[in-house]
Design a protein around this motif. Sequence first.
Motif, PDB file in Angstrom:
ATOM      1  N   ARG A   1     -40.988 -33.030 -81.258  1.00 23.90           N
ATOM      2  CA  ARG A   1     -41.319 -31.966 -81.050  1.00 23.90           C
ATOM      3  C   ARG A   1     -42.507 -31.197 -80.838  1.00 23.90           C
ATOM      4  NH1 ARG A   1     -39.069 -28.138 -85.243  1.00 23.90           N
ATOM      5  NH2 ARG A   1     -37.504 -28.817 -83.992  1.00 23.90           N
ATOM      6  N   VAL A   2     -43.912 -32.560 -80.988  1.00 28.59           N
ATOM      7  CA  VAL A   2     -45.625 -32.012 -80.712  1.00 28.59           C
ATOM      8  C   VAL A   2     -45.241 -31.662 -79.464  1.00 28.59           C
ATOM      9  CG1 VAL A   2     -47.745 -33.020 -80.142  1.00 28.59           C
ATOM     10  CG2 VAL A   2     -46.518 -33.629 -81.851  1.00 28.59           C
ATOM     11  N   TYR A   3     -44.764 -31.979 -78.207  1.00 26.76           N
ATOM     12  CA  TYR A   3     -44.250 -32.707 -76.994  1.00 26.76           C
ATOM     13  C   TYR A   3     -43.641 -30.956 -76.583  1.00 26.76           C
ATOM     14  CZ  TYR A   3     -43.414 -33.584 -72.005  1.00 26.76           C
ATOM     15  OH  TYR A   3     -43.100 -33.857 -70.559  1.00 26.76           O
ATOM     16  N   GLU A   4     -42.940 -31.015 -77.209  1.00 23.94           N
ATOM     17  CA  GLU A   4     -41.977 -29.188 -77.287  1.00 23.94           C
ATOM     18  C   GLU A   4     -42.099 -28.405 -77.103  1.00 23.94           C
ATOM     19  OE1 GLU A   4     -37.530 -29.807 -76.518  1.00 23.94           O
ATOM     20  OE2 GLU A   4     -37.754 -30.551 -78.902  1.00 23.94           O
ATOM     21  N   THR A   5     -43.418 -28.769 -78.386  1.00 28.61           N
ATOM     22  CA  THR A   5     -44.616 -26.958 -78.676  1.00 28.61           C
ATOM     23  C   THR A   5     -45.640 -26.512 -78.036  1.00 28.61           C
ATOM     24  OG1 THR A   5     -43.988 -27.967 -80.693  1.00 28.61           O
ATOM     25  CG2 THR A   5     -45.923 -26.793 -80.348  1.00 28.61           C
ATOM     26  N   GLN A   6     -46.675 -27.745 -77.376  1.00 27.15           N
ATOM     27  CA  GLN A   6     -47.093 -27.692 -76.206  1.00 27.15           C
ATOM     28  C   GLN A   6     -46.746 -26.528 -74.908  1.00 27.15           C
ATOM     29  OE1 GLN A   6     -48.623 -31.480 -74.272  1.00 27.15           O
ATOM     30  NE2 GLN A   6     -49.998 -30.347 -73.379  1.00 27.15           N
TER      31      GLN A   6
ATOM     32  N   ALA B   1     -36.547 -38.435 -70.901  1.00 20.71           N
ATOM     33  CA  ALA B   1     -35.560 -37.814 -69.494  1.00 20.71           C
ATOM     34  C   ALA B   1     -36.351 -37.251 -68.574  1.00 20.71           C
ATOM     35  CB  ALA B   1     -35.162 -36.312 -70.339  1.00 20.71           C
ATOM     36  N   ARG B   2     -37.305 -36.912 -68.443  1.00 20.00           N
ATOM     37  CA  ARG B   2     -38.478 -36.216 -67.263  1.00 20.00           C
ATOM     38  C   ARG B   2     -38.224 -36.982 -66.504  1.00 20.00           C
ATOM     39  NH1 ARG B   2     -39.213 -31.366 -64.406  1.00 20.00           N
ATOM     40  NH2 ARG B   2     -41.225 -31.655 -63.411  1.00 20.00           N
ATOM     41  N   GLN B   3     -39.297 -38.087 -66.673  1.00 19.41           N
ATOM     42  CA  GLN B   3     -39.705 -39.730 -65.780  1.00 19.41           C
ATOM     43  C   GLN B   3     -37.952 -39.941 -65.257  1.00 19.41           C
ATOM     44  OE1 GLN B   3     -41.326 -42.746 -68.058  1.00 19.41           O
ATOM     45  NE2 GLN B   3     -43.111 -43.122 -66.402  1.00 19.41           N
ATOM     46  N   LEU B   4     -36.827 -40.274 -66.022  1.00 18.43           N
ATOM     47  CA  LEU B   4     -36.272 -40.576 -65.845  1.00 18.43           C
ATOM     48  C   LEU B   4     -34.916 -39.271 -64.705  1.00 18.43           C
ATOM     49  CD1 LEU B   4     -33.807 -41.530 -68.925  1.00 18.43           C
ATOM     50  CD2 LEU B   4     -34.900 -43.007 -67.213  1.00 18.43           C
ATOM     51  N   SER B   5     -35.427 -38.621 -64.789  1.00 14.13           N
ATOM     52  CA  SER B   5     -35.003 -37.690 -63.478  1.00 14.13           C
ATOM     53  C   SER B   5     -35.731 -37.798 -61.873  1.00 14.13           C
ATOM     54  CB  SER B   5     -35.174 -35.617 -63.883  1.00 14.13           C
ATOM     55  OG  SER B   5     -36.360 -35.927 -63.728  1.00 14.13           O
ATOM     56  N   LEU B   6     -37.238 -38.178 -62.470  1.00 11.76           N
ATOM     57  CA  LEU B   6     -37.551 -38.482 -61.097  1.00 11.76           C
ATOM     58  C   LEU B   6     -37.899 -39.504 -60.229  1.00 11.76           C
ATOM     59  CD1 LEU B   6     -41.416 -36.516 -63.169  1.00 11.76           C
ATOM     60  CD2 LEU B   6     -39.803 -35.881 -61.067  1.00 11.76           C
ATOM     61  N   GLN B   7     -37.606 -40.599 -61.192  1.00 13.11           N
ATOM     62  CA  GLN B   7     -37.816 -42.026 -60.704  1.00 13.11           C
ATOM     63  C   GLN B   7     -36.392 -42.400 -60.155  1.00 13.11           C
ATOM     64  OE1 GLN B   7     -40.989 -43.284 -63.427  1.00 13.11           O
ATOM     65  NE2 GLN B   7     -41.557 -44.221 -61.788  1.00 13.11           N
ATOM     66  N   VAL B   8     -35.482 -42.454 -61.620  1.00  8.88           N
ATOM     67  CA  VAL B   8     -34.172 -43.141 -60.626  1.00  8.88           C
ATOM     68  C   VAL B   8     -33.815 -42.428 -59.691  1.00  8.88           C
ATOM     69  CG1 VAL B   8     -31.134 -43.293 -61.167  1.00  8.88           C
ATOM     70  CG2 VAL B   8     -33.109 -42.938 -62.931  1.00  8.88           C
TER      71      VAL B   8
ATOM     72  N   HIS C   1     -45.393 -40.541 -75.279  1.00  5.45           N
ATOM     73  CA  HIS C   1     -44.453 -41.554 -75.034  1.00  5.45           C
ATOM     74  C   HIS C   1     -43.063 -40.556 -76.394  1.00  5.45           C
ATOM     75  CE1 HIS C   1     -42.332 -45.589 -74.818  1.00  5.45           C
ATOM     76  NE2 HIS C   1     -42.392 -45.442 -76.099  1.00  5.45           N
ATOM     77  N   CYS C   2     -42.718 -40.244 -75.718  1.00  5.83           N
ATOM     78  CA  CYS C   2     -41.412 -39.165 -76.528  1.00  5.83           C
ATOM     79  C   CYS C   2     -40.458 -39.086 -75.690  1.00  5.83           C
ATOM     80  CB  CYS C   2     -41.686 -37.808 -76.872  1.00  5.83           C
ATOM     81  SG  CYS C   2     -42.509 -36.358 -75.716  1.00  5.83           S
ATOM     82  N   GLU C   3     -39.209 -38.820 -76.136  1.00  3.50           N
ATOM     83  CA  GLU C   3     -37.428 -39.008 -75.429  1.00  3.50           C
ATOM     84  C   GLU C   3     -37.946 -37.759 -74.458  1.00  3.50           C
ATOM     85  OE1 GLU C   3     -32.956 -39.099 -76.151  1.00  3.50           O
ATOM     86  OE2 GLU C   3     -34.116 -38.871 -77.942  1.00  3.50           O
ATOM     87  N   PRO C   4     -38.717 -36.869 -74.519  1.00  2.25           N
ATOM     88  CA  PRO C   4     -38.042 -35.128 -73.288  1.00  2.25           C
ATOM     89  C   PRO C   4     -38.898 -36.082 -72.291  1.00  2.25           C
ATOM     90  CG  PRO C   4     -38.305 -34.166 -75.770  1.00  2.25           C
ATOM     91  CD  PRO C   4     -38.379 -35.709 -76.411  1.00  2.25           C
ATOM     92  N   SER C   5     -40.276 -36.450 -72.688  1.00  4.00           N
ATOM     93  CA  SER C   5     -41.393 -36.715 -71.392  1.00  4.00           C
ATOM     94  C   SER C   5     -40.173 -38.534 -70.334  1.00  4.00           C
ATOM     95  CB  SER C   5     -42.263 -38.040 -71.796  1.00  4.00           C
ATOM     96  OG  SER C   5     -42.320 -38.871 -72.766  1.00  4.00           O
TER      97      SER C   5
END
Length: 535
Positions: free
Chosen positions: A521-526, A349-356, A343-347
Amino acid sequence: MDSLVSCGISDVAFSPGSRSSALTVSAARHPNITTHTFWDERNAGFFALGFAKATGLVCPLICTSGSAVANFFPAVCEAKTSGLPMLIISADRPEELHHTGANQTMMQSGIFGSFATSLTLSAPEKDYPLPHVKHLIVHACETTSKGKVVHLNTAWRKPLVSGSPKPSAVSTRKTLPVRTRAMPSSVAAVADVLASAERGLIVVGAGVEPAQVKAVLNWPTVECLSVIHQQKQPYTAPNAWCLEHEIMNIVPDVVLHLGGPIVGDRTREYLLKRTHAYIVVDQFERLHHAIPNATHRLTCDISDFLEQLSYHHFPDANAAWSSKWEDAANSIEQAINNAADSHCEPSLARQLSLQVPENWWLMVGNSMPIRYFNKYRCPRKRHEIFFNRGVSGIDGIVATALGIATARKSPGLLYLGDVSLLHNLNALVKISKSDTPIVVVVANNDGGAIFNRLPIVEQDDVFTSHFVTPHGTHFSPLASSLGIKSIQIENIKQRTEALTKLASSSNTMVVEVLLDPRQDRVYETQIADSLQCPR
């Protein structure tokens, strides 16, 4: 107003005021003009900006005298630097009231300086030369058709409204954007340089169709405005992760830069490395000082340039060079798909691009939303995407989306940050009354999360209080108080449920997503670790 209509003007935005009464009344009563009323000029300006983005046409702005016109300045800056048309018609006191201490009077002509072409009309007299007025209006509209901002300052004496003159019968014509043809000799010279390239790269700015470019020149393509472009065709392009991938150690020998300027430090750092040739082609003069290493500059219509370029033959790009870009793009997409969701902003943004829904337009706000959507959007999805990247301000984003919705007359989604929404809360009142559904998704991480990425983060004594500036505001109750349907999201399950229902939404609503910026940062580092990106 007849002169505006004769130039193809159909919509006018204004804010109430006494000195502009004649302008407002004549616009409101004109049968061929649709009026849009705003309490404040700042929102009206950004509304007109969004209208121009969606249509390419100008929506004139009318305001009263005094400081009113100054409130257009942020939108004027964005329009000027984005090459968008804008026409401001401000009412003013007559000349004899200036420098006398008269109320609500200041020097309005030329207030926008180099950001706008300044024109003036003196106060009407009994035998006022109407052909001169018509000529000036036509000249103003033709100037905006070149992607410029025009400020027409008009003086008025009392009585400000007398009688109810009827509009005359006028023939309408569209004042379309002017196409400046490329000189054939210049195109031929550029074609010779392109034909010699071994590692060619195309840089695409806003308003340029990558598919049209690829039909002429089959080179790897990077989109320089946050790797987002306003186009409907599906196009799989390497996203911003390529700028942190090993391929970035290889410098192209020829760059063809079409359209808007570079935005983003990593993109700029890579593209401004020394190349054999850097060719800039743009309809406006936005890039004349932005690309210091340019070897060729053409100011012309890009479609015309590409059409002329299509008569020349170019070999396909070097296979090894192209495959490096393709491999990088595939690796990035796989790494993002394989990343454990959080539950972070990068994911988000990804979900919006997939579901809009793909038939919706999408407006992306500045600061972190544009950067995350840049890096994590799904390149296979087809969306018409808008953004304010001229001067990249976080103000006026909501009003810009309203302008797009009004022009498009179709549902859309606005994705922005919490501080951006705080800047433009009064525009939510107008959104609540919109006939076209707009879904506002606000990433609420309680302040300016972008500063966590900057060196100022090390200054503990001032960082939180003077840069992050936590506000503690929840937007769902605010939206509800305006009669806007709202929902507050705190986890992935709630987020997925809400976004899955977007396609069936027929109402304007605010989706507030509560986030902890530390999880970004945790998500992006992964993902960076899986790509073995350098730190």
